[in-house]
Design a protein around this motif. Structure first.
Motif, mmCIF file in Angstrom:
data_model
loop_
_atom_site.group_PDB
_atom_site.id
_atom_site.type_symbol
_atom_site.label_atom_id
_atom_site.label_comp_id
_atom_site.label_asym_id
_atom_site.label_seq_id
_atom_site.Cartn_x
_atom_site.Cartn_y
_atom_site.Cartn_z
ATOM 1 N N ALA A 178 69.805 77.595 49.163
ATOM 2 C CA ALA A 178 70.145 78.716 48.286
ATOM 3 C C ALA A 178 69.387 79.976 48.686
ATOM 4 N N GLN A 179 68.139 79.828 49.175
ATOM 5 C CA GLN A 179 67.402 80.997 49.652
ATOM 6 C C GLN A 179 68.112 81.628 50.837
ATOM 7 N N THR A 190 59.059 78.167 53.781
ATOM 8 C CA THR A 190 59.759 78.478 52.525
ATOM 9 C C THR A 190 59.051 77.871 51.319
ATOM 10 N N ARG A 191 58.112 76.953 51.549
ATOM 11 C CA ARG A 191 57.374 76.319 50.450
ATOM 12 C C ARG A 191 55.961 76.867 50.306
ATOM 13 N N ARG A 233 72.319 66.872 44.597
ATOM 14 C CA ARG A 233 71.841 67.948 43.739
ATOM 15 C C ARG A 233 72.976 68.802 43.177
ATOM 16 N N PRO A 285 69.990 74.805 43.358
ATOM 17 C CA PRO A 285 69.958 76.268 43.203
ATOM 18 C C PRO A 285 68.617 76.909 43.538
ATOM 19 N N GLU A 286 67.529 76.113 43.617
ATOM 20 C CA GLU A 286 66.215 76.671 43.932
ATOM 21 C C GLU A 286 65.758 76.316 45.345
ATOM 22 N N GLY A 287 66.575 75.587 46.095
ATOM 23 C CA GLY A 287 66.142 75.091 47.390
ATOM 24 C C GLY A 287 66.311 76.077 48.524
ATOM 25 N N THR A 310 74.711 75.733 47.388
ATOM 26 C CA THR A 310 74.840 74.502 46.605
ATOM 27 C C THR A 310 76.126 73.746 46.930
ATOM 28 N N VAL A 353 73.100 81.194 46.052
ATOM 29 C CA VAL A 353 73.344 79.975 45.280
ATOM 30 C C VAL A 353 74.765 79.452 45.469
#
Length: 508
Positions: free
Chosen positions: A364-365, A97-98, A412, A359-361, A373, A369
Motif C-alpha cells: 500500500a505504501q 519501510t519498517r 489480508r 492497507p498499512e503494508g 490491497t 491502498v
C-alpha cells in the motif's frame, strides 16, 4: 493421511519407497506381520511439503551469516556490520519501510561501519543492495550500469555487477556449507523437495552444480533463469528469468507510477516479443519455460507473450509444457482466466501477503491502498484453473510451510484467500505438478504413491488412538477431525521427513 482413496485410514505400509497399503492399524498388522513398526505416540502423517521457489545459497548464508531481518533501524544495521567478522560481510534482509525514518544507510555510513571490509547487504526482496566502496572496486562496471547510485542502494544491472563480485569473493567451502545448512533446515520443516531458481545473475553455474551434488537431503529441482541453456540437467529455462523487478525496490514494472515515487514506473526487462520467443523455443524443445513477473505492466507483457506463442505453436502444445510464472502478484481475473487456459503454473509466495499486504503494508505504501490491497489473488488464480505451487522465495521470506498455508487462507484482503485444503495441496502436490510430475499420486498418500511424507507432533489435536504407529506404518489423527490442524494455533512440529521411503530428517 491425506488420502482421497482411504479417508479413514489410520495406518499405511511402505515397500521399497512406495506406499503399498492404507487402512486400519489392526488390519495392517495382520497383513504385514513382519513389518518394521515405528511408534509415533499420537503424531500424524501427511504428504511432505514442496517449496517451489528457493535460492539455496543465499538462504543458507542467512542461516550461517549476517541476518538483518530483525533490524528495526538504520543504527541497528550499522551496529551489526561493525560486529561482523571477516573481510567479506554478506548479509540479507533489511527493510527500510519498517524503520522510523524509512531511510537506508548511505554508502559513507556503511563504509565507516565496515572498517574496510567488503560488504554486500541485500534488501529483503534481493532486488537491491547496500554495498561498501571496497566491494564496488571489485565490480568496476557497476558505476556505468543502470541502477547505479553514488550514495544509496544499487538496483538493476549495477546490483548484478556487485552481487557477482560478492559471489566471486565468497570462499567455495563457505558457499557449500551454506547450501548444506539450508537443505537441513528445509528438511526440518517437513520439506522433501525444493525448486532452486538459479541463473547467471543470481547464483551462477558452479553454485548450482555444487547444490546438485548434494544428495542426502531434500530433492533439488533445478531451474535456470536465462534465455540461454546451461550444461547442467535443469528442469527448464525458468524460475527467475526476470521480466521485471520487485515492488520493495521499486523495480517491478507498473502501468502507472509508484504512489510514493511518481517519477518512476519500475523496470521492464523483457517485452512481449521476447517472452513469446522464449515460450516458442522452449515449447518446441520440450522444455518448461518460465518468468519472474510481479508488476501489472510486466504481467500484461507476459500475457501478450503467451497469446503470441499460442498463435505460433497452438494452445495444446503450449499447455502441455506447463510453463510457469513466479510471483504473479498483480494479475486480474481476466488475465488469470487466459493463463489457466494455457496450462500455466503460478509459483506464488503466500508469506508475501502476510509480510507486506493489507492497507498499512509496504504494498500500500508503494502502490496506494486501492492497488496495494489487490495483490496475490490466490482465489482468482485457483478459480481460473491455474495450478498453484507455494514456496518461500527464501531468503526473501522464511521457510515455514504451515505459516504459508495459514497466510493463503487468511489473506489480508477479503475474497483473495483459498480454503485450507486447497492451500495445503498447493504446498504439497502443487509443487510436484509445477515440476512436471502430474501422475495423479505424487504428493498424496495412497497406494502407488511415492512414500514422501512428514510426521508431525499433533499435541494440539485429538489423538485418534493411544497406540498410534507408522511403518512404514503411520497413524493419522487427522482422519478423525474435519480439517487440517488449527491454523490459528501453534504450528505442528516436524518429527520426521521422508523422501521416497528414505528419512532425510529426524528430530532428536
Amino acid at each position: 493421511m491425506h488420502s482421497p482413496t482411504a479417508p479413514d485410514a489410520t495406518a499405511m505400509a511402505v515397500t521399497d519407497g512406495t506406499v503399498v497399503w492404507l487402512g486400519q492399524d489392526s488390519v495392517g498388522r495382520a497383513l504385514h506381520p513382519d513389518a518394521e513398526v515405528v511408534e509415533l505416540d499420537g503424531a500424524f502423517v501427511a504428504p511432505a511439503f514442496v517449496d517451489a521457489h528457493v535460492h539455496a545459497t543465499s538462504a543458507g548464508l542467512l542461516l550461517t551469516g549476517l541476518d538483518l531481518t530483525g533490524c528495526a533501524s538504520r543504527a541497528e544495521l550499522l551496529d551489526a556490520v561493525r560486529a561482523a567478522p571477516g573481510s567479506l560481510v554478506w548479509g540479507h534482509g533489511w527493510d527500510e519501510t519498517r524503520w522510523p525514518d524509512q531511510r537506508p544507510p548511505t554508502r559513507a555510513e556503511l563504509d565507516r561501519a565496515a572498517g574496510g571490509a567488503r560488504v554486500y547487504l541485500s534488501r529483503v526482496d534481493v532486488h537491491s543492495a547496500l554495498v561498501s566502496t571496497s566491494l564496488v572496486e571489485l565490480a568496476p562496471g557497476a558505476r556505468e550500469a543502470d541502477g547505479w547510485s553514488d550514495t544509496g542502494p544499487l538496483t538493476r544491472a549495477a546490483h548484478h555487477h556487485v552481487r557477482g563480485a560478492a559471489k566471486d569473493a565468497l570462499p567455495v567451502e563457505q558457499r557449500r556449507a551454506a547450501q548444506r545448512a539450508f537443505l537441513r533446515h528445509a528438511a526440518s520443516k517437513g520439506i522433501a523437495a525444493v525448486h532452486e531458481c538459479a541463473g547467471p545473475d543470481i547464483s551462477g553455474r558452479d553454485d548450482l552444480a555444487d547444490l546438485l551434488a548434494l544428495a542426502d537431503g531434500p530433492e533439488v529441482v533445478p531451474y535456470w533463469g536465462s534465455l540461454e541453456h546451461v550444461d547442467l540437467p535443469v528442469r527448464g529455462l525458468a524460475g527467475d528469468l526476470f521480466v521485471d523487478g520487485a515492488l520493495g525496490s521499486r523495480t517491478a514494472a507498473l502501468s502507472h507510477p509508484y504512489h510514493d515515487r511518481p517519477d518512476t514506473s519500475g523496470a521492464l526487462y523483457l517485452d512481449a516479443e521476447a517472452v513469446a520467443a522464449h515460450l516458442v523455443a522452449c515449447t518446441e524443445a520440450g522444455l518448461q519455460a518460465g518468468f519472474h513477473v510481479i508488476g501489472d505492466a510486466a504481467v500484461a507483457a507476459v500475457v501478450e507473450g503467451f497469446e503470441r506463442a499460442a498463435a505460433a505453436v497452438g494452445v495444446p502444445a503450449l499447455a502441455a509444457r506447463r510453463h510457469r510464472l513466479e510471483h504473479l502478484e498483480m494479475v486480474t481475473p481476466e488475465q488469470a482466466a487466459k493463463l489457466g487456459s494455457w496450462g500455466v503454473v503460478a509459483s506464488v509466495q503466500p508469506l508475501f501477503d502476510a509480510e507486506w499486504g493489507g492497507p498499512e503494508g509496504m504494498y500500500a505504501q508503494r502502490l496506494g491502498v486501492a492497488r496495494g490491497t489487490a495483490l496475490n489473488p490466490f482465489a482468482h488464480l485457483a478459480a481460473a484453473g491455474v495450478v498453484l505451487a507455494f514456496g518461500s522465495d527464501a531468503p526473501v521470506t522464511a521457510v515455514d510451510p504451515w505459516a504459508a498455508v495459514r497466510a493463503a487462507v487468511h489473506h489480508r484482503t477479503d475474497g483473495l484467500g483459498i480454503s485450507p485444503r486447497a492451500a495445503f495441496n498447493a504446498h504439497t502436490r502443487g509443487g510436484w505438478r509445477a515440476a512436471g510430475v502430474d501422475d495423479g499420486v505424487t504428493g498424496t498418500l495412497q497406494p502407488g504413491a511415492p512414500a514422501t511424507y512428514a510426521v508431525w507432533d499433533a499435541g494440539q489435536l485429538e489423538v485418534a488412538a493411544p497406540d498410534s504407529r507408522v511403518q512404514r506404518w503411520s497413524t493419522d489423527p487427522r482422519s478423525r477431525v474435519p480439517a487440517l490442524p488449527a491454523l490459528d494455533g501453534p504450528a505442528p512440529t516436524c518429527l520426521r521427513t521422508v523422501l521416497r521411503g528414505r528419512t532425510i530428517y529426524e528430530r532428536e
